[in-house]
Enzyme design. Structure first.
Site, PDB file in Angstrom:
ATOM      1  N   GLU A 142       0.883  -1.189  -0.065  1.00 41.24           N
ATOM      2  CA  GLU A 142       0.074   0.113   0.092  1.00 41.24           C
ATOM      3  C   GLU A 142       0.755   1.107   0.046  1.00 41.24           C
ATOM      4  O   GLU A 142       1.362   1.531   1.081  1.00 41.24           O
ATOM      5  CB  GLU A 142      -0.729   0.021   1.250  1.00 41.24           C
ATOM      6  N   CYS A 162      -2.314   9.083   2.136  1.00 44.66           N
ATOM      7  CA  CYS A 162      -2.050   8.779   0.753  1.00 44.66           C
ATOM      8  C   CYS A 162      -3.041   8.924  -0.311  1.00 44.66           C
ATOM      9  O   CYS A 162      -2.794   9.188  -1.332  1.00 44.66           O
ATOM     10  CB  CYS A 162      -1.904   7.047   0.980  1.00 44.66           C
TER      11      CYS A 162
HETATM   12  P1  NAP Z   1       8.497   4.906   4.493  1.00 49.78           P
HETATM   13  O1  NAP Z   1       9.696   5.567   4.649  1.00 49.78           O
HETATM   14  O2  NAP Z   1       8.401   3.706   3.327  1.00 49.78           O
HETATM   15  O3  NAP Z   1       8.073   3.934   5.866  1.00 49.78           O
HETATM   16  C1  NAP Z   1       6.950   3.323   6.143  1.00 49.78           C
HETATM   17  C2  NAP Z   1       7.366   1.869   6.908  1.00 49.78           C
HETATM   18  O4  NAP Z   1       8.400   1.130   6.062  1.00 49.78           O
HETATM   19  C3  NAP Z   1       8.108   2.579   8.207  1.00 49.78           C
HETATM   20  O5  NAP Z   1       7.872   1.545   9.117  1.00 49.78           O
HETATM   21  C4  NAP Z   1       9.723   2.109   7.760  1.00 49.78           C
HETATM   22  O6  NAP Z   1      10.480   2.087   9.002  1.00 49.78           O
HETATM   23  C5  NAP Z   1       9.568   1.074   6.932  1.00 49.78           C
HETATM   24  N1  NAP Z   1      10.562   0.957   6.016  1.00 49.78           N
HETATM   25  C6  NAP Z   1      11.209   1.781   5.156  1.00 49.78           C
HETATM   26  N2  NAP Z   1      12.210   1.496   4.335  1.00 49.78           N
HETATM   27  C7  NAP Z   1      12.348  -0.126   4.641  1.00 49.78           C
HETATM   28  C8  NAP Z   1      13.123  -1.101   4.378  1.00 49.78           C
HETATM   29  N3  NAP Z   1      14.138  -0.850   3.341  1.00 49.78           N
HETATM   30  N4  NAP Z   1      13.080  -2.130   5.032  1.00 49.78           N
HETATM   31  C9  NAP Z   1      12.280  -2.383   6.005  1.00 49.78           C
HETATM   32  N5  NAP Z   1      11.231  -1.333   6.362  1.00 49.78           N
HETATM   33  C10 NAP Z   1      11.563  -0.124   5.689  1.00 49.78           C
HETATM   34  O7  NAP Z   1       7.292   5.714   4.150  1.00 49.78           O
HETATM   35  P2  NAP Z   1       7.017   7.181   4.885  1.00 49.78           P
HETATM   36  O8  NAP Z   1       7.443   7.921   3.775  1.00 49.78           O
HETATM   37  O9  NAP Z   1       7.379   7.400   6.214  1.00 49.78           O
HETATM   38  O10 NAP Z   1       5.311   6.985   4.788  1.00 49.78           O
HETATM   39  C11 NAP Z   1       4.463   7.884   4.170  1.00 49.78           C
HETATM   40  C12 NAP Z   1       4.171   7.076   2.590  1.00 49.78           C
HETATM   41  O11 NAP Z   1       3.231   6.034   3.103  1.00 49.78           O
HETATM   42  C13 NAP Z   1       3.522   8.060   1.694  1.00 49.78           C
HETATM   43  O12 NAP Z   1       4.181   7.850   0.327  1.00 49.78           O
HETATM   44  C14 NAP Z   1       2.163   7.594   1.584  1.00 49.78           C
HETATM   45  O13 NAP Z   1       1.528   7.876   0.517  1.00 49.78           O
HETATM   46  C15 NAP Z   1       2.015   6.045   1.913  1.00 49.78           C
HETATM   47  N6  NAP Z   1       0.926   5.467   2.410  1.00 49.78           N
HETATM   48  C16 NAP Z   1       0.371   4.735   1.804  1.00 49.78           C
HETATM   49  C17 NAP Z   1      -0.922   4.052   2.087  1.00 49.78           C
HETATM   50  C18 NAP Z   1      -1.763   3.329   1.372  1.00 49.78           C
HETATM   51  O14 NAP Z   1      -2.606   2.711   2.098  1.00 49.78           O
HETATM   52  N7  NAP Z   1      -1.405   3.244   0.035  1.00 49.78           N
HETATM   53  C19 NAP Z   1      -1.502   4.605   3.628  1.00 49.78           C
HETATM   54  C20 NAP Z   1      -0.728   5.610   4.342  1.00 49.78           C
HETATM   55  C21 NAP Z   1       0.477   5.978   3.583  1.00 49.78           C
HETATM   56  P3  NAP Z   1      11.311   3.574   9.565  1.00 49.78           P
HETATM   57  O15 NAP Z   1      10.334   4.624  10.207  1.00 49.78           O
HETATM   58  O16 NAP Z   1      12.202   2.718  10.631  1.00 49.78           O
HETATM   59  O17 NAP Z   1      12.303   4.029   8.287  1.00 49.78           O
END
Ligand code: NAP
Length: 457
Positions: free
Chosen positions: A229, A263
């Site tokens: 997601e 999102c």
């Molecule tokens: P993110 O950096 O990808 O973080 C999300 C989660 O993934 C966190 O727990 C992060 O941990 C973990 N993570 C990141 N890279 C990783 C890796 N290489 N290995 C393991 N875990 C990893 O996302 P964000 O930028 O904080 O969140 C916002 C994004 O989420 C936006 O793009 C938003 O649109 C999207 N989103 C999508 C939905 C949907 O349902 N489609 C809903 C809500 C949000 P850490 O915090 O420790 O880095």
């Protein structure tokens, strides 16, 4: 990796949490696997629907305290935080109420024998969740998989550890067996190792394309099921015959709710030329009335962003947009506070060559585009690497419905903003990810649809 709560309102460190050790991870895997085996021996969901109803009850009972964690961890407005807690209770109730029907064997007509399939658990599901809806994101995975009998291990975003702990405590207090949901403050390496472990059957991630690509790669390398997601650059299409009074009520919130960090926030407003100037005025007027301040004060209408670094990244995106020719018609002004505040901002004149044209701006920034007609609106809407959600506004609802189907996304909403509820599937296409959460589609993601066939001899 440091898991800590830093209050986004004043940027003060509240608490740092200890990292999980490899032994913690091994214990969680062993406990989860034992629980999977125990549950797998039982017929049906046993006590789990009642325990999930109890989770819902505790969410409602402890609404204020649970909501306060969200405000402290990531700056959510108190009213929005309470609404998130209530939504979690609704999701838990939904899957508890529908357990029997979701788990019922499905008969399969065929000429050769008696056949049906039954949905069964597959093992531990690992979930990686983001900070923007710290409880709701967990609940979307937890409720269906708990009913199915998949124990779960949670790796939450490093800036919302208080909410992660509170969620796990609620599940424990509800009487769910140990190992049903184990929160671990793990690093990325440990996530990869867990995904590779044979006791883990799949991984659900909500987050950015960067995080999604990395975790999906790990899942693919280990032939594990995954659901992704990811981000979105959702449109909000305004046609000539849009109901203006309704638009006034809906459009500003579609962008500013959760400080624009959703999102499915409407990030690109696409307006036919007859209504364009009026629509820009409508948004500017609404944004100019936003009240920035303490998110725990009910008078505040625009929260700080989740952290100072996220605010700074958004500021850089706006800077690049402007350098690439975009006009700031409102906002983008400094805000005097140590907190992660970003003044609501309205951009226009973003053309295809602008560096932000195909980028998600995750904060209170609206981009408004002018189009000659609805065909142009659809072309612009679909000219994106994302495909999460979108909104169409037109008084001709049949026409709006036909137009909605032309949009290349997983979800389109008509004459209202984006919504989410347990009865509606949630998810996207293209770089917004794959798989669905919520509704029965979300129940099936990590299920084994086990065919049982008896030959007619
Ligand atoms: P993110 O950096 O990808 O973080 C999300 C989660 O993934 C966190 O727990 C992060 O941990 C973990 N993570 C990141 N890279 C990783 C890796 N290489 N290995 C393991 N875990 C990893 O996302 P964000 O930028 O904080 O969140 C916002 C994004 O989420 C936006 O793009 C938003 O649109 C999207 N989103 C999508 C939905 C949907 O349902 N489609 C809903 C809500 C949000 P850490 O915090 O420790 O880095």
């Amino acid at each position: 990796m440091t898991y800590q709560t830093v209050n986004p309102f004043n940027n003060e460190l509240v608490k740092t949490y200890p990292d999980a050790t490899d032994e913690d991870l091994e214990n969680a895997l062993a406990r989860g696997h034992d629980l999977y085996k125990t549950w797998r021996k039982q017929e049906g969901p046993g006590d789990r629907p009642a325990q999930l109803r109890q989770v819902a009850k505790l969410f409602r009972q402890n609404e204020d305290a649970l909501a306060a964690n969200l405000t402290l961890d990531m700056g959510k407005l108190v009213g929005e935080a309470r609404a998130e807690v209530e939504l979690c209770a609704d999701i838990a109730d939904y899957f508890a109420d529908h357990a029997e029907e979701l788990l019922a064997p499905v008969p399969l007509d065929n000429p050769a024998g008696k056949a049906y399939y039954i949905k069964q658990a597959t093992g531990i599901v690992f979930m990686v969740e983001p900070w923007n809806f710290p409880y709701y994101q967990i609940m979307r995975v937890f409720a269906p998989n708990f009913i199915l009998g998949n124990p779960m291990i949670l790796k939450h975003a490093s800036n919302v550890p208080g909410s992660a702990v509170a969620f796990q405590e609620t599940v424990t207090e509800a009487g769910a067996p140990e190992g049903s949901l184990t929160n671990l403050f793990v690093n990325y390496d440990q996530v990869d190792r867990a995904i590779a472990d044979p006791r883990v059957s799949g991984v659900a991630l909500t987050g950015s394309e960067r995080g999604g690509a990395s975790v999906a790669k790990s899942a693919g390398a280990n032939l594990k099921k995954s659901s992704m997601e990811l981000g979105g650059n959702d449109v909000f299409i305004v046609l000539d015959d849009a109901d203006w009074d309704l638009l006034k009520k809906v459009a500003p919130g579609a962008r500013l709710t959760n400080a624009g960090q959703v999102c499915t926030s409407s990030k690109r407003f696409i307006v036919t030329e007859n209504r364009y100037d009026d629509f820009v005025s409508l948004i500017v007027d609404a944004f100019s009335h936003a009240v920035l301040g303490d998110p725990s004060n009910p008078e505040t209408t625009l929260a700080p962003m989740c952290m100072v670094s996220a605010r700074d990244n958004l500021a850089k995106q706006v800077e690049k947009a402007v350098a690439g020719g975009a006009k700031v018609v409102y906002g983008n002004k400094p805000y005097d506070s140590p907190g992660a505040f970003f003044t609501p901002t309205v951009l226009t004149d973003i053309d295809r060559d602008n560096p932000v044209y195909n980028q998600e701006m995750f904060g209170p920034v609206a981009s408004i585009y002018k189009v000659a007609n609805e065909d142009e609106a659809i072309e612009l809407a679909n000219d994106s690497s994302y495909g999460l959600g979108g909104v169409v506004f037109s008084s001709d609802t049949e026409h709006a419905d036909a137009l909605a189907r032309r949009i290349e996304t997983g979800m389109t909403f008509i004459n209202g903003g984006w919504v989410t509820m347990p009865e509606l599937p949630f998810g996207g296409i293209k770089n917004s990810g794959y798989g669905r959460e919520l509704y029965s589609l979300g129940f099936d993601t990590f299920a084994n649809e086990h065919l049982i066939f008896q030959h007619k001899n």
